[in-house]
Design an enzyme around this catalytic site. Structure first.
Site, mmCIF file in Angstrom:
data_model
loop_
_atom_site.group_PDB
_atom_site.id
_atom_site.type_symbol
_atom_site.label_atom_id
_atom_site.label_comp_id
_atom_site.label_asym_id
_atom_site.label_seq_id
_atom_site.Cartn_x
_atom_site.Cartn_y
_atom_site.Cartn_z
ATOM 1 N N CYS A 124 -138.180 75.389 -46.002
ATOM 2 C CA CYS A 124 -137.125 75.301 -47.037
ATOM 3 C C CYS A 124 -136.748 76.694 -47.554
ATOM 4 O O CYS A 124 -136.868 77.693 -46.821
ATOM 5 C CB CYS A 124 -137.546 74.368 -48.165
ATOM 6 N N ASP A 193 -141.947 72.282 -56.159
ATOM 7 C CA ASP A 193 -141.111 71.647 -57.191
ATOM 8 C C ASP A 193 -141.993 71.124 -58.307
ATOM 9 O O ASP A 193 -141.621 71.163 -59.469
ATOM 10 C CB ASP A 193 -140.263 70.534 -56.590
HETATM 11 C C1 RUB Z 1 -135.960 73.389 -52.890
HETATM 12 C C2 RUB Z 1 -137.426 73.408 -52.644
HETATM 13 C C3 RUB Z 1 -138.148 74.691 -52.952
HETATM 14 C C4 RUB Z 1 -138.724 74.600 -54.379
HETATM 15 C C5 RUB Z 1 -139.276 75.936 -54.859
HETATM 16 O O1 RUB Z 1 -135.414 72.100 -52.852
HETATM 17 O O2 RUB Z 1 -138.038 72.427 -52.316
HETATM 18 O O3 RUB Z 1 -139.213 74.874 -52.061
HETATM 19 O O4 RUB Z 1 -137.715 74.171 -55.273
HETATM 20 O O5 RUB Z 1 -138.233 76.895 -54.923
HETATM 21 P P1 RUB Z 1 -133.843 71.898 -53.151
HETATM 22 P P2 RUB Z 1 -138.333 78.164 -55.898
HETATM 23 O O6 RUB Z 1 -133.094 72.771 -52.196
HETATM 24 O O7 RUB Z 1 -133.620 70.435 -52.908
HETATM 25 O O8 RUB Z 1 -133.598 72.275 -54.590
HETATM 26 O O9 RUB Z 1 -139.582 78.888 -55.499
HETATM 27 O O10 RUB Z 1 -137.085 78.956 -55.585
HETATM 28 O O11 RUB Z 1 -138.368 77.682 -57.299
#
Ligand code: RUB
Length: 306
Positions: A124, A193
């Protein structure tokens, strides 16, 4: 209200996405809203702020960072509208500042686990995970990254664009190639998340399969998570709601297949036993210590909007 509604819409449509960015955007929207409300009494102000907070909370159900950010911003004691306005603005500024510093610190702490010559796999698009990788690169370590596509929204393409910008040698793979490459990987780093009280991780769909492959190959698995990704709600056994997204995200026309339906969950749960460490801004902890983070760093577990 327009600015706040605009932010809420952008979070909903994923123009603003990623748990940290969502949290900072919500804090900033609440600040803008509070600075502009035309309330005559403190009670009226409080009602308006709570309504605005609820609009933000209703955008995306999974990431607890949104909930924690909103709660931190609207927690104030004030004797007048002006005091309350100033408190919301100060809380929002503090949250945003702490959040940015936390990501930087996670990069610094997490990169200590990376050696020159390592191959890191990420899934991701997580700013926290990318900062761990970029800090190692900036420290002069010779690293290679494997990034998954992350279907169906393909956030992996955002990741490869960022890594390319940083000049990091990166290979893009389809999600189903994870097991094929895992024996060449030294460390998996993903974002979060939600981290639950028992140390389980909720992150982009597919994370738990990546973790399972890493576990089988004995490849260390690190989650990079600011402490506001930990969920006080899970202390009381509350389940983390997993966002179910539109079937339209899956690029297949099934309208003439009358026995077929599409299930499209946005996130999944990685059990704590597959996680070697959670890298936070206060240190790299074993997942079993998550309860302590919630108790020590958050400590206001029962707050909710009345
Ligand atoms: C994004 C996702 C990321 C986490 C952490 O999902 O799963 O791994 O949110 O991101 P989506 P960060 O694209 O559905 O929002 O470290 O940038 O907070």
């Amino acid at each position: 209200m327009n600015g706040l509604l605009d932010t809420a819409q952008k979070i909903k449509t994923m123009e603003i996405r990623g748990a940290g960015r969502i949290a900072r955007a919500a804090a900033s929207a609440l600040k803008g809203f509070a600075l502009n409300i035309d309330s005559k009494t403190l009670e009226e102000f409080n009602v308006e702020v709570n309504k605005a907070a609820q609009i933000l909370l209703d955008t995306r159900p999974t990431a607890v960072s949104l909930y924690n950010a909103v709660m931190m911003v609207i927690r104030y004691k004030a004797g007048s509208v002006e005091e309350a306005r100033a408190a919301v603005a100060a809380n929002a500024n503090q949250f945003i500042d702490n959040s940015n510093k936390a990501v930087e610190k996670i990069g610094e702490i997490g990169s200590r686990r990376i050696r020159s010559g390592d191959t890191i796999l990420t899934h991701c698009n997580s700013m926290a995970a990318i900062t761990v990788i970029s800090s190692s690169h900036k420290a002069g370590k010779d690293i290679r990254v494997i990034a998954t596509e992350s279907r169906p929204r393909c956030q992996g393409l955002l990741t490869i664009a960022m890594l390319n910008e940083l000049g990091i040698d990166t290979t893009l793979i389809v999600d189903s190639a994870v097991r094929s490459v895992m024996n060449t990987v030294d460390l998996v780093v993903v974002g979060a998340d939600v981290v639950t009280a028992n140390g389980s991780l909720v992150n982009k769909i597919g994370t738990s399969q990546v973790a399972l492959c890493a576990y089988e190959a004995r490849t260390p698995f690190m989650a990079a998570a600011e402490t506001y990704k930990f969920s006080p709600k899970t202390l009381m056994g509350e389940m983390v709601p997993i966002e179910e997204r539109s079937p339209d995200e899956i690029a297949t026309d099934i309208s003439n297949l009358k026995h077929i339906k599409i299930f499209n969950p946005g996130f999944d749960v990685t059990p704590h036993r597959y996680i070697d460490m959670i890298c936070t801004e206060v240190g790299a902890i074993p997942p079993e210590m998550s309860y302590m983070i919630i108790k020590e760093k958050l400590g206001w577990e029962m707050d909710s909007i009345s």
